[in-house]
Scaffold this motif. Structure first.
Motif, PDB file in Angstrom:
ATOM      1  N   UNK A 184       3.327  -1.587   1.052  1.00  0.00           N
ATOM      2  CA  UNK A 184       3.211  -0.271   1.685  1.00  0.00           C
ATOM      3  C   UNK A 184       3.882   0.733   0.798  1.00  0.00           C
ATOM      4  N   UNK A 185       3.211   1.877   0.561  1.00  0.00           N
ATOM      5  CA  UNK A 185       3.790   2.945  -0.273  1.00  0.00           C
ATOM      6  C   UNK A 185       4.719   3.796   0.561  1.00  0.00           C
TER       7      UNK A 185
ATOM      8  N   UNK B 257      -4.810   4.832   6.249  1.00  0.00           N
ATOM      9  CA  UNK B 257      -4.223   3.492   6.261  1.00  0.00           C
ATOM     10  C   UNK B 257      -4.426   2.792   4.918  1.00  0.00           C
ATOM     11  N   UNK B 258      -5.612   2.897   4.379  1.00  0.00           N
ATOM     12  CA  UNK B 258      -5.903   2.266   3.100  1.00  0.00           C
ATOM     13  C   UNK B 258      -5.113   2.918   1.960  1.00  0.00           C
TER      14      UNK B 258
ATOM     15  N   UNK C 231     -15.312  -6.529   7.391  1.00  0.00           N
ATOM     16  CA  UNK C 231     -13.928  -7.014   7.318  1.00  0.00           C
ATOM     17  C   UNK C 231     -12.916  -5.911   7.608  1.00  0.00           C
ATOM     18  N   UNK C 232     -11.722  -6.345   7.969  1.00  0.00           N
ATOM     19  CA  UNK C 232     -10.632  -5.408   8.238  1.00  0.00           C
ATOM     20  C   UNK C 232      -9.998  -4.959   6.917  1.00  0.00           C
ATOM     21  N   UNK C 233      -9.194  -3.916   6.982  1.00  0.00           N
ATOM     22  CA  UNK C 233      -8.513  -3.432   5.774  1.00  0.00           C
ATOM     23  C   UNK C 233      -7.577  -4.498   5.199  1.00  0.00           C
ATOM     24  N   UNK C 234      -6.759  -5.199   6.021  1.00  0.00           N
ATOM     25  CA  UNK C 234      -5.924  -6.262   5.442  1.00  0.00           C
ATOM     26  C   UNK C 234      -6.744  -7.368   4.763  1.00  0.00           C
ATOM     27  N   UNK C 235      -7.874  -7.740   5.372  1.00  0.00           N
ATOM     28  CA  UNK C 235      -8.733  -8.765   4.767  1.00  0.00           C
ATOM     29  C   UNK C 235      -9.334  -8.255   3.460  1.00  0.00           C
TER      30      UNK C 235
END
Length: 156
Positions: A155-156, A26-27, A92-96
Motif C-alpha cells: 500500500x502506498x 483503490x488500484x 477478477x478482483x483487484x487483489x487477484x
C-alpha cells in the motif's frame, strides 16, 4: 520514484462512473514489488551479484533488474487486456489481479535467473572453484537466491 504507464478503460453509457472511480483509487494506492526476501547474508550476496563489487572483483550479474525489464512488456499486455473488466467489477478482483501481475513478474524473473551465463567466471576463480569441487556455478547460494525471488503487494 515509481513509473506509471497508461492503460485505457473503456466507458460506455451503461458504465457506473462512481464505482469505476473507486476502483481506480483503490488500484492506484497499491503496488506490486518483485524482488527477493531473505536473511541479511542472502541480501548482501544478492546485492553483490546484482550490482557487482569492484572491491571483491565481482562483475555485476543482474538477475532482478534484468528480469523486471524482460517482464515489463508481458505485464503491460496483461494489464491492458484485463483493466476494463476489473474497473467495471467484472471478472477478477483487484487483489487477484495484483497477484496475477506479481506471479507473472516473478516467473519471468526466475526464468531470467536460470539463464544467467555472463559474465563468466574469471580464469583464476574458475581454476580455484574447480580445485575446490565447486563446478561452474556463477552465483553463490544459487538455490537460496532462486527460492528467495518473490513479490509483495504494498500500500502506498
Amino acid at each position: 520514484m515509481p513509473r506509471y504507464r497508461r492503460a485505457n478503460v473503456e466507458i460506455n453509457e451503461q458504465s457506473y462512473l462512481p464505482a469505476i472511480r473507486m476502483a481506480m483509487k483503490l488500484l492506484a494506492k497499491q503496488e506490486v514489488h518483485i524482488g527477493m526476501q531473505g536473511d541479511a547474508e542472502l541480501a548482501m550476496i544478492a546485492g553483490v551479484h546484482e550490482y557487482g563489487s569492484a572491491k571483491m572483483g565481482i562483475p555485476a550479474r543482474s538477475f532482478i533488474g534484468s528480469g523486471l525489464k524482460k517482464s515489463k512488456a508481458k505485464i503491460t499486455k496483461l494489464v491492458r487486456a484485463d483493466i476494463t473488466d476489473i474497473m467495471h467489477g467484472r471478472g477478477k478482483s483487484i487483489p487477484a489481479f495484483l497477484d496475477e501481475i506479481g506471479e507473472l513478474g516473478k516467473q519471468i524473473t526466475v526464468a531470467n535467473f536460470d539463464r544467467i551465463k555472463k559474465p563468466g567466471l574469471s580464469p583464476i576463480y574458475a581454476k580455484y572453484k574447480k580445485q575446490e569441487g565447486g563446478g561452474k556455478k556463477l552465483l553463490q547460494r544459487e538455490a537460496d537466491l532462486r527460492e528467495s525471488l518473490t513479490y509483495v503487494k504494498v500500500w502506498k
